[in-house]
Motif scaffolding. Sequence first.
Motif, PDB file in Angstrom:
ATOM      1  N   ARG A   2      21.982  68.092  28.939  1.00 40.74           N
ATOM      2  CA  ARG A   2      21.916  69.543  28.803  1.00 40.74           C
ATOM      3  C   ARG A   2      23.140  70.137  29.481  1.00 40.74           C
ATOM      4  O   ARG A   2      23.593  69.639  30.513  1.00 40.74           O
ATOM      5  N   GLU A  43      19.608  63.995  30.627  1.00 39.79           N
ATOM      6  CA  GLU A  43      18.186  63.827  30.338  1.00 39.79           C
ATOM      7  C   GLU A  43      17.843  62.345  30.242  1.00 39.79           C
ATOM      8  O   GLU A  43      16.851  61.909  30.773  1.00 39.79           O
ATOM      9  N   ASP A  95      21.873  61.666  26.424  1.00 37.42           N
ATOM     10  CA  ASP A  95      21.309  62.942  26.020  1.00 37.42           C
ATOM     11  C   ASP A  95      21.412  63.836  27.241  1.00 37.42           C
ATOM     12  O   ASP A  95      20.917  63.482  28.306  1.00 37.42           O
ATOM     13  N   GLY A 109      22.178  74.973  20.717  1.00 38.01           N
ATOM     14  CA  GLY A 109      21.832  75.764  21.887  1.00 38.01           C
ATOM     15  C   GLY A 109      21.785  77.242  21.577  1.00 38.01           C
ATOM     16  O   GLY A 109      21.838  77.665  20.415  1.00 38.01           O
ATOM     17  N   SER A 152      21.702  71.551  24.274  1.00 35.55           N
ATOM     18  CA  SER A 152      21.197  70.191  24.298  1.00 35.55           C
ATOM     19  C   SER A 152      22.169  69.366  23.469  1.00 35.55           C
ATOM     20  O   SER A 152      22.500  69.736  22.348  1.00 35.55           O
ATOM     21  N   ASN A 153      22.629  68.257  24.023  1.00 37.55           N
ATOM     22  CA  ASN A 153      23.685  67.497  23.374  1.00 37.55           C
ATOM     23  C   ASN A 153      23.386  66.007  23.463  1.00 37.55           C
ATOM     24  O   ASN A 153      22.896  65.531  24.475  1.00 37.55           O
ATOM     25  N   GLY A 203      25.172  68.850  19.141  1.00 36.14           N
ATOM     26  CA  GLY A 203      23.911  69.415  19.594  1.00 36.14           C
ATOM     27  C   GLY A 203      23.746  70.850  19.166  1.00 36.14           C
ATOM     28  O   GLY A 203      24.453  71.338  18.277  1.00 36.14           O
ATOM     29  N   MET A 217      13.662  74.886  24.559  1.00 34.78           N
ATOM     30  CA  MET A 217      14.629  74.007  25.206  1.00 34.78           C
ATOM     31  C   MET A 217      15.399  74.761  26.284  1.00 34.78           C
ATOM     32  O   MET A 217      15.629  74.252  27.383  1.00 34.78           O
ATOM     33  N   SER A 271      14.482  75.985  20.013  1.00 36.50           N
ATOM     34  CA  SER A 271      15.691  76.204  20.819  1.00 36.50           C
ATOM     35  C   SER A 271      15.367  77.053  22.046  1.00 36.50           C
ATOM     36  O   SER A 271      15.834  76.761  23.150  1.00 36.50           O
ATOM     37  N   SER A 287      15.208  73.740  30.149  1.00 43.01           N
ATOM     38  CA  SER A 287      16.481  73.334  30.754  1.00 43.01           C
ATOM     39  C   SER A 287      16.817  74.221  31.946  1.00 43.01           C
ATOM     40  O   SER A 287      17.248  73.727  32.996  1.00 43.01           O
TER      41      SER A 287
END
Length: 187
Positions: A112, A166, A110, A82, A66-67, A80, A37, A34, A41
């Motif tokens: 962010r 993404e 996908d 985060g 992130s979803n 997601g 990410m 995480s 991001s």
Amino acid sequence: MTRTLKTIFAITLLNLCVSMPALSKSAAEERAESDQMVQESLADFKKENGELASKINGAVGYAVFSNAGINLFVISAGGGHGVAIDNISGKRTYMNMGEAGVGFGAGVKDFRALMVFKTRESYDKFVESGWLFGAQADASAKAGDKGGSAESEGAVGDVEIYQMTEAGLSLEATVKGTKFWKDKDLN
């Protein structure tokens, strides 16, 4: 009737995949993923919008998620994970998210999300209760570095929200409710 059953099945499957705990990863490994990410991001968001670095640094806190989402005709769902970061204390709160909505569209994507909290009250309320409602309209067709997307940026009270796709293909206009909650296994 068949279309409705397929829609319910797809939404249920998506929610199960997003909410299932990783069986082979430790909490430390999940936190590290995480955190990575978040860093990746943030770099992408700052590359797209040079003003974000100063907004994030001047804020009480921020959150990066992130979803993955799906929109099938009139129903949308997603989920997601985060991290919410308190700029003053440095504390990280690991969180999950789930969303559901109604509107018109089709696709899977996908993306962010970055939320910048201008006040202590807005940050604390988000971490403790986590609801967010809003409307969204976007179009995207992206795979890796190819394609393009047009996402909404907006503000809800004292929170600025940014979104970056993404990968995925979608065309949608929805009204959504999103629930964020603390991940009890990672905090």
